[in-house]
Design a protein around this motif. Structure first.
Motif, PDB file in Angstrom:
ATOM      1  N   SER A  29       7.379  14.220  -0.488  1.00 22.34           N
ATOM      2  CA  SER A  29       8.402  14.010   0.528  1.00 22.34           C
ATOM      3  C   SER A  29       8.545  15.251   1.398  1.00 22.34           C
ATOM      4  N   VAL A  30       8.774  15.019   2.697  1.00 19.71           N
ATOM      5  CA  VAL A  30       9.064  16.119   3.615  1.00 19.71           C
ATOM      6  C   VAL A  30      10.544  16.040   3.977  1.00 19.71           C
ATOM      7  N   THR A  31      11.096  17.170   4.348  1.00 18.25           N
ATOM      8  CA  THR A  31      12.505  17.226   4.715  1.00 18.25           C
ATOM      9  C   THR A  31      12.644  17.083   6.220  1.00 18.25           C
ATOM     10  N   PHE A  32      13.563  16.232   6.626  1.00 19.80           N
ATOM     11  CA  PHE A  32      13.823  16.005   8.043  1.00 19.80           C
ATOM     12  C   PHE A  32      15.319  16.103   8.253  1.00 19.80           C
ATOM     13  N   GLY A  90       1.341   3.705  10.212  1.00 17.75           N
ATOM     14  CA  GLY A  90       1.168   4.919   9.429  1.00 17.75           C
ATOM     15  C   GLY A  90       2.397   5.038   8.550  1.00 17.75           C
ATOM     16  N   TYR A  91       2.391   6.021   7.665  1.00 12.42           N
ATOM     17  CA  TYR A  91       3.571   6.193   6.821  1.00 12.42           C
ATOM     18  C   TYR A  91       3.776   7.653   6.500  1.00 12.42           C
ATOM     19  N   VAL A  92       4.976   7.941   6.074  1.00 11.60           N
ATOM     20  CA  VAL A  92       5.352   9.272   5.635  1.00 11.60           C
ATOM     21  C   VAL A  92       6.537   9.104   4.685  1.00 11.60           C
ATOM     22  N   VAL A  93       6.666  10.007   3.747  1.00 16.13           N
ATOM     23  CA  VAL A  93       7.845  10.007   2.885  1.00 16.13           C
ATOM     24  C   VAL A  93       8.752  11.109   3.421  1.00 16.13           C
ATOM     25  N   VAL A  94       9.930  10.686   3.900  1.00 20.94           N
ATOM     26  CA  VAL A  94      10.872  11.606   4.522  1.00 20.94           C
ATOM     27  C   VAL A  94      12.192  11.543   3.760  1.00 20.94           C
ATOM     28  N   ASN A  95      12.668  12.718   3.333  1.00 22.10           N
ATOM     29  CA  ASN A  95      13.934  12.776   2.588  1.00 22.10           C
ATOM     30  C   ASN A  95      13.932  11.779   1.423  1.00 22.10           C
ATOM     31  N   LYS A  96      12.771  11.673   0.767  1.00 22.97           N
ATOM     32  CA  LYS A  96      12.558  10.810  -0.401  1.00 22.97           C
ATOM     33  C   LYS A  96      12.627   9.318  -0.077  1.00 22.97           C
ATOM     34  N   LYS A  97      12.452   8.970   1.200  1.00 27.06           N
ATOM     35  CA  LYS A  97      12.396   7.568   1.609  1.00 27.06           C
ATOM     36  C   LYS A  97      11.032   7.296   2.219  1.00 27.06           C
ATOM     37  N   ARG A  98      10.435   6.165   1.863  1.00 23.21           N
ATOM     38  CA  ARG A  98       9.150   5.772   2.444  1.00 23.21           C
ATOM     39  C   ARG A  98       9.416   5.135   3.802  1.00 23.21           C
ATOM     40  N   VAL A  99       8.696   5.637   4.800  1.00 21.01           N
ATOM     41  CA  VAL A  99       8.965   5.252   6.176  1.00 21.01           C
ATOM     42  C   VAL A  99       7.671   4.803   6.845  1.00 21.01           C
ATOM     43  N   LEU A 100       7.687   3.613   7.456  1.00 16.52           N
ATOM     44  CA  LEU A 100       6.555   3.144   8.243  1.00 16.52           C
ATOM     45  C   LEU A 100       6.726   3.641   9.667  1.00 16.52           C
ATOM     46  N   VAL A 101       5.615   4.098  10.246  1.00 15.57           N
ATOM     47  CA  VAL A 101       5.659   4.742  11.550  1.00 15.57           C
ATOM     48  C   VAL A 101       4.564   4.184  12.448  1.00 15.57           C
ATOM     49  N   ASN A 102       4.843   4.089  13.731  1.00 13.41           N
ATOM     50  CA  ASN A 102       3.814   3.784  14.720  1.00 13.41           C
ATOM     51  C   ASN A 102       3.063   5.095  14.956  1.00 13.41           C
ATOM     52  N   PRO A 103       1.794   5.181  14.566  1.00 15.02           N
ATOM     53  CA  PRO A 103       1.080   6.464  14.680  1.00 15.02           C
ATOM     54  C   PRO A 103       0.866   6.929  16.122  1.00 15.02           C
ATOM     55  N   LYS A 104       0.929   6.018  17.080  1.00 15.26           N
ATOM     56  CA  LYS A 104       0.727   6.402  18.484  1.00 15.26           C
ATOM     57  C   LYS A 104       1.976   7.039  19.080  1.00 15.26           C
ATOM     58  N   THR A 105       3.144   6.484  18.744  1.00 13.54           N
ATOM     59  CA  THR A 105       4.395   6.982  19.322  1.00 13.54           C
ATOM     60  C   THR A 105       5.188   7.856  18.363  1.00 13.54           C
ATOM     61  N   ARG A 106       4.814   7.827  17.076  1.00 12.36           N
ATOM     62  CA  ARG A 106       5.497   8.562  16.008  1.00 12.36           C
ATOM     63  C   ARG A 106       6.904   8.012  15.740  1.00 12.36           C
ATOM     64  N   ALA A 107       7.189   6.809  16.268  1.00 14.40           N
ATOM     65  CA  ALA A 107       8.505   6.196  16.083  1.00 14.40           C
ATOM     66  C   ALA A 107       8.568   5.450  14.756  1.00 14.40           C
ATOM     67  N   VAL A 108       9.713   5.547  14.095  1.00 21.17           N
ATOM     68  CA  VAL A 108       9.931   4.847  12.831  1.00 21.17           C
ATOM     69  C   VAL A 108      10.010   3.342  13.108  1.00 21.17           C
ATOM     70  N   TYR A 124       0.836  -1.206   0.000  1.00 24.63           N
ATOM     71  CA  TYR A 124       0.000   0.000   0.000  1.00 24.63           C
ATOM     72  C   TYR A 124       0.867   1.251   0.000  1.00 24.63           C
ATOM     73  N   VAL A 125       1.848   1.283   0.878  1.00 22.02           N
ATOM     74  CA  VAL A 125       2.701   2.469   1.010  1.00 22.02           C
ATOM     75  C   VAL A 125       3.483   2.716  -0.280  1.00 22.02           C
ATOM     76  N   MET A 126       3.973   1.672  -0.912  1.00 25.15           N
ATOM     77  CA  MET A 126       4.755   1.827  -2.142  1.00 25.15           C
ATOM     78  C   MET A 126       3.927   2.381  -3.288  1.00 25.15           C
ATOM     79  N   LYS A 127       2.618   2.158  -3.263  1.00 25.70           N
ATOM     80  CA  LYS A 127       1.745   2.627  -4.346  1.00 25.70           C
ATOM     81  C   LYS A 127       1.295   4.077  -4.181  1.00 25.70           C
TER      82      LYS A 127
END
Length: 95
Positions: free
Chosen positions: A43-46, A72-90, A35-38
């Protein structure tokens, strides 16, 4: 004899600390990654390294994944990143 027992106890306790410090590996379902890859998400800058365990700041919008409340997911620095939405940890850097 007492010195040997104290040394053995200290050694066991120090190994116990190492076991606690290890991180847990999260096995992410394949459909979550697919899902995330599609997704076409900008991208956001971090500043800094995005690695497993890094907590993303509140300024980074975490996108939801349908029927997957633990991810959850976010694209950070052009990398797709899976995140725990409760803790915001990668959880995992996909690409």
């Amino acid at each position: 004899m007492k010195i040997l027992v104290v040394s053995a106890v200290s050694l066991v306790l120090s190994f116990g600390g190492v076991a606690v410090a290890q991180t847990t590996t999260v096995v992410v379902p394949g459909e979550v990654k697919t899902y995330v890859m599609k997704q076409e998400t900008p991208s956001v800058t971090f500043e800094g390294e995005v690695a497993v365990g890094t907590a993303l700041p509140d300024t980074v919008e975490i996108h939801t994944i349908p029927d997957q409340p633990d991810y959850g997911y976010v694209v950070v620095n052009k990398k797709r990143v899976l995140v725990n939405p409760k803790t915001r940890a990668v959880i995992e850097v996909i690409e």
